[in-house]
Design a protein around this motif. Structure first.
Motif, PDB file in Angstrom:
ATOM      1  N   PHE A 203       0.738  -1.335  -0.036  1.00 13.07           N
ATOM      2  CA  PHE A 203       0.258  -0.137  -0.041  1.00 13.07           C
ATOM      3  C   PHE A 203       0.773   1.192  -0.080  1.00 13.07           C
ATOM      4  O   PHE A 203       1.808   1.365   0.839  1.00 13.07           O
ATOM      5  N   ALA A 204       0.606   2.160  -0.726  1.00 13.71           N
ATOM      6  CA  ALA A 204       1.183   3.683  -0.743  1.00 13.71           C
ATOM      7  C   ALA A 204       0.359   4.513  -1.174  1.00 13.71           C
ATOM      8  O   ALA A 204      -0.600   4.187  -2.375  1.00 13.71           O
ATOM      9  N   TRP A 205       0.096   5.903  -0.508  1.00 10.63           N
ATOM     10  CA  TRP A 205      -0.744   6.803  -1.195  1.00 10.63           C
ATOM     11  C   TRP A 205      -0.134   7.322  -2.583  1.00 10.63           C
ATOM     12  O   TRP A 205       0.783   7.599  -2.779  1.00 10.63           O
ATOM     13  N   PRO A 206      -1.059   7.448  -3.420  1.00 12.03           N
ATOM     14  CA  PRO A 206      -0.777   8.285  -4.730  1.00 12.03           C
ATOM     15  C   PRO A 206      -0.553   9.464  -4.227  1.00 12.03           C
ATOM     16  O   PRO A 206      -1.048   9.896  -3.255  1.00 12.03           O
ATOM     17  N   ARG A 207       0.682   9.923  -4.850  1.00 10.31           N
ATOM     18  CA  ARG A 207       1.421  11.352  -4.503  1.00 10.31           C
ATOM     19  C   ARG A 207       0.371  12.424  -4.417  1.00 10.31           C
ATOM     20  O   ARG A 207       0.558  13.118  -3.342  1.00 10.31           O
ATOM     21  N   ARG A 208      -0.401  12.811  -5.370  1.00 10.88           N
ATOM     22  CA  ARG A 208      -1.278  13.877  -5.215  1.00 10.88           C
ATOM     23  C   ARG A 208      -2.388  13.503  -4.299  1.00 10.88           C
ATOM     24  O   ARG A 208      -2.791  14.488  -3.548  1.00 10.88           O
ATOM     25  N   LEU A 209      -2.931  12.538  -4.147  1.00  8.78           N
ATOM     26  CA  LEU A 209      -3.959  12.136  -3.216  1.00  8.78           C
ATOM     27  C   LEU A 209      -3.388  12.354  -1.607  1.00  8.78           C
ATOM     28  O   LEU A 209      -4.062  13.106  -0.811  1.00  8.78           O
ATOM     29  N   GLU A 210      -2.301  11.948  -1.573  1.00  7.04           N
ATOM     30  CA  GLU A 210      -1.532  12.037  -0.082  1.00  7.04           C
ATOM     31  C   GLU A 210      -1.306  13.502   0.146  1.00  7.04           C
ATOM     32  O   GLU A 210      -1.579  13.922   1.180  1.00  7.04           O
ATOM     33  N   ALA A 211      -0.917  14.473  -0.757  1.00  8.24           N
ATOM     34  CA  ALA A 211      -0.789  15.808  -0.503  1.00  8.24           C
ATOM     35  C   ALA A 211      -1.895  16.419  -0.276  1.00  8.24           C
ATOM     36  O   ALA A 211      -2.076  17.070   1.059  1.00  8.24           O
ATOM     37  N   VAL A 212      -3.389  16.051  -0.563  1.00  6.40           N
ATOM     38  CA  VAL A 212      -4.590  16.525  -0.445  1.00  6.40           C
ATOM     39  C   VAL A 212      -4.901  16.129   0.907  1.00  6.40           C
ATOM     40  O   VAL A 212      -5.343  16.556   2.152  1.00  6.40           O
ATOM     41  N   ALA A 213      -4.490  14.733   1.273  1.00  3.85           N
ATOM     42  CA  ALA A 213      -5.026  14.090   2.653  1.00  3.85           C
ATOM     43  C   ALA A 213      -4.122  14.717   3.711  1.00  3.85           C
ATOM     44  O   ALA A 213      -4.792  14.940   4.609  1.00  3.85           O
ATOM     45  N   ARG A 214      -2.930  14.973   3.446  1.00  7.76           N
ATOM     46  CA  ARG A 214      -2.020  15.731   4.669  1.00  7.76           C
ATOM     47  C   ARG A 214      -2.761  17.154   4.862  1.00  7.76           C
ATOM     48  O   ARG A 214      -2.675  17.408   5.964  1.00  7.76           O
ATOM     49  N   ALA A 215      -3.071  17.558   3.764  1.00  6.44           N
ATOM     50  CA  ALA A 215      -3.334  19.080   3.920  1.00  6.44           C
ATOM     51  C   ALA A 215      -4.794  19.077   4.843  1.00  6.44           C
ATOM     52  O   ALA A 215      -4.987  20.051   5.543  1.00  6.44           O
ATOM     53  N   LEU A 216      -5.521  17.928   4.680  1.00  9.53           N
ATOM     54  CA  LEU A 216      -6.857  17.876   5.238  1.00  9.53           C
ATOM     55  C   LEU A 216      -6.836  17.682   6.583  1.00  9.53           C
ATOM     56  O   LEU A 216      -7.593  17.279   7.500  1.00  9.53           O
ATOM     57  N   GLY A 217      -5.310  16.935   7.034  1.00  5.61           N
ATOM     58  CA  GLY A 217      -5.059  16.483   8.224  1.00  5.61           C
ATOM     59  C   GLY A 217      -5.687  14.984   8.422  1.00  5.61           C
ATOM     60  O   GLY A 217      -6.024  14.694   9.711  1.00  5.61           O
ATOM     61  N   ILE A 218      -5.801  14.286   7.397  1.00  7.33           N
ATOM     62  CA  ILE A 218      -6.424  12.781   7.528  1.00  7.33           C
ATOM     63  C   ILE A 218      -5.475  12.085   8.250  1.00  7.33           C
ATOM     64  O   ILE A 218      -4.285  11.801   7.646  1.00  7.33           O
ATOM     65  N   PRO A 219      -5.767  11.390   9.246  1.00 15.35           N
ATOM     66  CA  PRO A 219      -4.636  10.399   9.664  1.00 15.35           C
ATOM     67  C   PRO A 219      -4.383   9.216   8.948  1.00 15.35           C
ATOM     68  O   PRO A 219      -5.170   8.886   8.117  1.00 15.35           O
ATOM     69  N   GLY A 220      -3.329   9.010   8.907  1.00 12.75           N
ATOM     70  CA  GLY A 220      -2.701   7.872   8.022  1.00 12.75           C
ATOM     71  C   GLY A 220      -2.019   8.419   6.770  1.00 12.75           C
ATOM     72  O   GLY A 220      -1.269   7.757   6.146  1.00 12.75           O
ATOM     73  N   ALA A 221      -2.277   9.616   6.247  1.00 12.44           N
ATOM     74  CA  ALA A 221      -1.886  10.227   5.291  1.00 12.44           C
ATOM     75  C   ALA A 221      -0.369  10.363   5.384  1.00 12.44           C
ATOM     76  O   ALA A 221       0.084  10.920   6.173  1.00 12.44           O
ATOM     77  N   GLY A 222       0.528   9.950   4.292  1.00 13.81           N
ATOM     78  CA  GLY A 222       1.921   9.942   4.449  1.00 13.81           C
ATOM     79  C   GLY A 222       2.508   8.917   5.184  1.00 13.81           C
ATOM     80  O   GLY A 222       3.673   9.035   5.312  1.00 13.81           O
ATOM     81  N   ARG A 223       1.831   7.944   5.795  1.00 12.25           N
ATOM     82  CA  ARG A 223       2.578   6.972   6.825  1.00 12.25           C
ATOM     83  C   ARG A 223       3.475   5.937   5.900  1.00 12.25           C
ATOM     84  O   ARG A 223       2.906   5.575   4.877  1.00 12.25           O
ATOM     85  N   SER A 224       4.621   5.781   6.136  1.00 10.51           N
ATOM     86  CA  SER A 224       5.279   4.663   5.490  1.00 10.51           C
ATOM     87  C   SER A 224       5.065   3.466   6.334  1.00 10.51           C
ATOM     88  O   SER A 224       4.553   3.324   7.454  1.00 10.51           O
ATOM     89  N   ALA A 225       5.508   2.192   5.653  1.00  6.29           N
ATOM     90  CA  ALA A 225       5.222   1.065   6.427  1.00  6.29           C
ATOM     91  C   ALA A 225       6.051   1.018   7.884  1.00  6.29           C
ATOM     92  O   ALA A 225       5.377   0.580   8.764  1.00  6.29           O
ATOM     93  N   TYR A 226       7.336   1.903   7.921  1.00  3.94           N
ATOM     94  CA  TYR A 226       7.871   1.950   9.060  1.00  3.94           C
ATOM     95  C   TYR A 226       6.831   2.601  10.369  1.00  3.94           C
ATOM     96  O   TYR A 226       6.881   2.073  11.609  1.00  3.94           O
ATOM     97  N   ASP A 227       6.140   3.684   9.771  1.00  4.89           N
ATOM     98  CA  ASP A 227       5.208   4.442  10.775  1.00  4.89           C
ATOM     99  C   ASP A 227       4.258   3.450  11.189  1.00  4.89           C
ATOM    100  O   ASP A 227       3.643   3.372  12.274  1.00  4.89           O
ATOM    101  N   ARG A 228       3.569   2.736   9.898  1.00  5.08           N
ATOM    102  CA  ARG A 228       2.498   1.748  10.518  1.00  5.08           C
ATOM    103  C   ARG A 228       2.603   0.745  11.454  1.00  5.08           C
ATOM    104  O   ARG A 228       2.237   0.363  12.396  1.00  5.08           O
TER     105      ARG A 228
END
Ligand code: SIN
Ligand code: FE
Length: 317
Positions: A203-228
């Protein structure tokens, strides 16, 4: 378990810095290595300025009247104070103290830990005015259970969590427990906690979706396998009744004004009691580490033979 509870630093003092300027480079590197390997560095008094006036201001607030949320937290990057509601005067006063404290630690850190200079980033500073003993918190939020730190809202991608604590209690120690170092815990429990599954997930966030999700503060956005994995491991350890009961424990009592540095992603810890502590969190990128093989991400990658983060980001998570 390490041989001694902590390493007392006596060759770096406030305000001059290194007692022997010529040895500073070597000593600084030595202390970075010790921290990265899981040691706690202890100063009998804060190695940065913390005036009695400011200490009195923090201790003297009527926290029960200020509708304290959990801790008072301050984000240097945004000059943002959170965690309580109060009148404008208390807000301004505590804001000033926290801003000053954060600036002092930010000045001290790169002078003491030179290899990190120019590379680490500030995260948050906090003041913890509640008695830790007997707090009734949900299991995963309990800090009296041994755990390693992971932040749900700030993905690390392998960067390390370095924390500075000062016990501001005028008479009582802040009491911690520690146990086996991270590599030992990982060897024993990482697979049971699901390392293989997390590492295998593509699982990996598509780059652009990730940027939007991070901006919206959605938990989980931008997490690597390490973070998970680290978030999972944090919960796993707190849920593990037998581990909590049976693991070898070392009790640490940090005296009033004692100040300690610790990488809390690699040192399992619990706080049993204590009231009134200042804390500052810094993030250290992998490239700045002097002993990267001790970094939890490298320990876990060696165990599962897979990369756990695509790239290490130096910017704020
Ligand atoms: C923690 O578990 O990170 C909190 C430690 C403390 O407040 O002393
Ligand atoms: Fe913690």
């Amino acid at each position: 378990m390490t041989n001694s509870a902590w390493i007392t630093v006596s060759d770096f003092v406030r305000p001059a810095g290194w007692a022997d300027a010529a040895a500073g480079e070597v000593r600084s590197r030595f202390y970075c290595e010790q921290l990265e390997a899981g040691q706690i560095l202890f100063f009998p008094a804060p190695p940065f300025e913390l005036t009695e006036h400011d200490q009195r201001l923090l201790l003297g607030q009527r926290w029960s009247e200020l509708k304290l949320h959990k801790n008072v937290s301050y984000r240097p990057a945004r000059d943002q104070l959170r965690g309580f509601a109060g009148d404008a005067e208390s807000l301004a006063c505590i804001g000033r103290v926290m801003r000053g404290y954060a600036a002092q630690v930010a000045d001290f850190l790169p002078r003491f830990l030179r290899p990190y200079a120019g590379q680490w980033t500030p995260d948050t500073a906090s003041f913890r005015p509640l008695q830790e003993e007997g707090r009734s918190l949900p299991l995963h939020k309990r800090n009296d259970l041994l755990h390693v730190d992971a932040f749900p809202s700030r993905p690390m991608h392998g960067r390390r969590i370095l924390r500075v604590f000062t016990n501001l209690n005028p008479s009582k120690p802040r009491v911690w427990l520690t146990t086996h170092p991270f590599d030992e815990l990982a060897r024993r429990y990482a697979f049971d906690a699901g390392l293989r599954e997390v590492a295998a997930s593509t699982f990996a966030w598509p780059r652009r979706l990730e940027a939007v999700a991070r901006a919206l503060g959605i938990p989980g956005a931008g997490r690597s396998a390490y973070d998970r994995f680290m978030l999972r491991f944090h919960d796993y350890l707190k849920e593990h009744v037998e581990f909590q009961r049976e693991c070898p424990k070392r009790r640490l009592e940090f005296p009033p004004l004692g100040t300690w540095l610790v990488m809390t992603d690699g040192v399992p810890h619990a706080v049993l009691s204590g009231q009134y502590a200042l804390e500052y969190t810094a993030i250290v990128p992998i490239e700045a580490l002097v002993a990267p093989t001790h970094a939890p991400i490298r320990v876990l990658e060696a165990l599962c033979s897979r990369p756990l983060a695509a790239s290490v980001r130096s910017t704020e998570g």
